[in-house]
Design a protein around this motif. Structure first.
Motif: not given
Lengths: 265, 487
Positions: B196-217
């Motif tokens: 569960g903790i692993r998923a939480l950390l993964l989620g935090a990392a993907s939010i940062a990455i997805l936001t970047t992708i969103g801005i670029v798009l």
């Protein structure tokens, strides 16, 4: 066991190169070296032995004022090189270190080419008037470091790309290139395999022809093999100092005997 | 049920789950912790996670998807004539949403009964005023089509909310029951919590990455839109920047890129030597006491907001330079706002970046290197010049490139210090402007958002993004490639 103690042991009495009297070293509040008196002869290999933390490296670093680079370190007493006090305010530690070279425990080649590593000292001290002379100095130093044959075709390669043993010989060659009068070696073989160690020991024996060599070592066999004089340090005191053959066969102090037979250390 | 209360209920259920799960595990282990696979708290967390994660996941997805579905359904139901000639479906739908909001507000404030809000006989004439009274101002009278659509919008939203509440609560309860049934002494709750903790950390990392992708798009789509309206060749190779909002603008990026480049160059020329020398002093010469005071003080510079630097440029540095290079001095400078002013102030801003990063890098050079050099009779400055700096060079170059990308992205100092004239000139005492400053001025004007004059901001942003990205990548590449050299 000490059969390497051979005819070379019969050293002709030479003049004293470095004489230390009543040396005290403090690291902050710690009294690391207590009342050390020692005379280091010219053209002789002197070994400092003793358990870890006994102060032998600290004392070695006093001999070329490398301890100056440590803020909290304080040295008292008198250390003379050729009769001149090296802690006199008039003495320039930079000049002193050019005369008293040092090789460290871990090989520390600069991130430069092999050639530039060797040429570093000579360039700083303006020892060569032109490129040809510098080339000559570099070649001579590498030959004396017993590494010339291995690196002569790749002098432009980085020094950090050599193997550990080669790096240490490069560092010795680098120290030799500035033509020091005394060479201090702080456990030069501790990071090396037996073959590289043998090469370095052979080299030390050769260097004795021209320099006074002081070597700190943890290996009693090494001290017995390469040195003519041995000093045994324990807990910051110089316990015993004398001819290597004497120290290893007939030590005066019971602590020395305990150490070399492996009972303390 | 409002989302807030729903979330609170789920959280409460999770808290109950924690306590009961822990207690159940303990009792199944006979009250002895050593009979359990994991510590009791892990069993509690296991139940809490099983309640929270599915329920909140469903809630988030539902909240994201529902408005889209409702919008689609309502706009599909609008009669043909509802979208007039001079307007678009988007505008009509935003009207619909506003009326629906107004009806909600009116019902909430008690000015209207829920039945009246949904009835078709509602009085259209007074509706605008009644909605205005509860804080929702409308641009025109409400037409029957729009009212109708708004009412169906409200209805669909309410139904959606109801079902969401139901599903989320069911998921929470289901998770609770499922987790409680699994809770036994030999259940590996610790491992479940770990994943569960692993998923939480993964989620935090993907939010940062997805936001970047969103801005670029978003940049990319608007840039493409811009290039449809304005030829790319004119944009990239045009030598004039003169937007006019009436049309017929010339939008060449070169004067802006030149201004950016020139100001950054001056900034780096100020920041790199000073920052580097300060770093060398701090790491090699300064005693521990000086260092303890000087390093934080230098880093205070990095904490000053750039607008303050801008004021400093406008009020202090500009007039100072004008006194020396202006008409009363050398006569090279017309006004206080100039490339030089902005560059010098920006350089001051960058000093702590260069010095702080370089200081860390110089300190990372092993002491053995310095000892080796001192042992050969080298002085401090010889050691620094010939051993420490070459060993630290890749890192220092990286630090400089990072500082450069900051300089390129800087806006406020430019706006206040360098003026607003887009100009291609070699004179550092001329006013010029940069890409970022122009992005601000293009987007804060009154221009129609679909015009090239506004959309050019995205193309500028995209260009800037690519330039700074390139610099950052280069910096990282250099740092990585040469890092191991002295290790």
């Amino acid at each position: 066991m000490y059969d390497a103690v051979n005819t070379e042991q019969s050293v002709q009495q030479t003049e004293t190169k470095i004489s230390a009297r009543n040396v005290q070293v403090y690291y902050g509040d710690t009294h690391a070296i207590k009342d050390v008196d020692v005379d280091i002869a010219d053209k002789t290999v002197t070994a400092f032995i003793g358990p870890s933390g006994c102060g032998k490296s600290t004392f070695l670093r006093c001999l070329n004022r490398m301890n100056d680079t440590i803020d909290i370190c304080r040295v008292e007493g008198r250390i003379e090189l050729d009769g001149e006090d090296i802690y006199d305010p008039k003495v320039d530690p930079v000049q002193l270190r050019a005369k008293v070279g040092m090789v460290f425990q871990k090989p520390n080649p600069f991130p430069k080419s092999i050639y530039d590593n060797i040429a570093y000292g000579p360039r700083i001290h303006g020892m060569a008037r032109n490129k040809a002379e510098l080339d000559e100095i570099v070649e001579r130093a590498l030959r004396r470091g017993a590494i010339w044959d291995e690196v002569k075709d790749r002098l432009d390669a980085p020094g950090t790309g050599l193997s550990g043993g080669q790096q240490q010989r490069l560092c010795i060659a680098r120290a030799v290139a500035t033509e020091p009068e005394v060479l201090l070696m702080d456990e030069p073989c501790s990071a090396l395999d037996p073959i590289a160690t043998a090469q370095v020991e052979e080299l030390i024996d050769e260097l004795r022809q021209n320099y006074s060599v002081v070597i700190v070592t943890h290996s009693m066999q090494q001290a017995a093999r390469v040195s003519q004089k041995t000093a045994f340090f324990h807990l910051g005191n110089l316990v015993e100092f004398g001819d290597t053959s004497q120290i290893f066969t007939n030590p005066e102090d019971p602590r020395t005997e305990s150490y070399i037979t492996g009972r303390i250390g | 049920m409002p989302v807030f209360w729903l979330a609170l209920i789920v959280l409460a259920l999770a808290a109950i789950g924690y306590v009961t799960g822990r207690a159940r595990a303990l009792s199944s282990g006979g009250g002895n912790i050593r009979n359990l696979h994991s510590l009791p708290a892990y069993y509690g967390w296991h139940v809490a996670l099983m309640v929270l994660v599915p329920a909140f996941a469903i809630m988030v997805v539902w909240l994201l998807v529902q408005p889209v579905m409702v919008n689609g359904s309502v706009s599909g139901g609008l009669p043909e004539g509802a979208v007039a000639e001079d307007t678009t479906l988007d505008l009509v739908m935003s009207d619909v949403r506003r009326v629906a909001e107004g009806l909600d507000a009116a019902v909430a404030s008690g000015g209207m009964t829920p039945e009246e809000a949904q009835s078709s006989t509602i009085d259209l004439d007074g509706l605008r005023d009644r909605l205005g009274a509860v804080g929702v101002a409308l641009g025109s009278e409400v037409s029957p089509e729009i009212l109708n659509a708004a009412q169906s919008y409200r209805g669909l939203t309410a139904t959606g909310r109801f079902w969401m509440t139901l599903v989320v609560l069911l998921a929470a309860i289901g998770g609770f029951v499922f987790a409680m049934r699994r809770t036994r002494a030999d259940f590996r709750a610790r491992n479940v919590v770990e994943s569960g903790i692993r998923a939480l950390l993964l989620g935090a990392a993907s939010i940062a990455i997805l936001t970047t992708i969103g801005i670029v798009l978003s940049l990319v789509f608007n840039t493409i839109e811009f290039f449809r309206l304005y030829p790319a060749a004119d944009f990239f190779f045009g030598l004039t920047w003169s937007p006019s909002f009436g049309g017929g603008s010339e939008l060449g990026i070169l004067p802006l890129l030149w201004g950016t480049f020139y100001i950054s160059l001056i900034a780096l020329a100020v920041a790199v030597p000073i920052g580097l020398f300060a770093a060398i002093y701090l790491s090699e010469y300064a005693g521990p006491k000086v260092r303890a005071v000087a390093k934080p003080l230098l880093e205070v510079l990095a904490g000053i907001p750039t607008i303050v630097y801008g004021l400093f440029a406008l009020l202090t540095v500009g007039p100072l330079l004008l006194g020396i290079f202006g008409d009363e001095g050398l006569g090279w400078m017309q006004a206080g706002t100039a490339v030089m002013t902005a560059g010098v102030v920006m350089g001051i801003m960058l000093i702590p970046f260069v010095s702080s990063l370089s200081d860390d890098i110089i300190n990372a050079v092993p002491q053995a290197m310095r000892d080796g050099s001192y042992g050969l009779g080298a002085t401090r400055s010889e050691t620094i010049r010939q051993v420490v700096l070459p060993a630290a060079l890749p890192g220092i170059v990286g630090a400089i490139l990072l500082a450069a990308s900051r300089a390129i992205g800087e806006t406020m100092i430019v706006v206040l210090g360098a003026g607003a004239a887009a100009r291609l000139s070699l004179n550092p005492f001329d006013a010029m402007t940069t890409v970022t400053a122009k992005i601000v001025s293009q987007l804060t004007g009154d221009a129609d958002f679909a015009s090239p004059e506004a959309l050019v901001a995205f193309a500028l942003g995209m260009t800037l993004f690519i330039v700074t990205l390139g610099l950052n990548v280069l910096a990282l590449y250099i740092v990585r490639k040469y890092r191991e050299q002295y290790e």
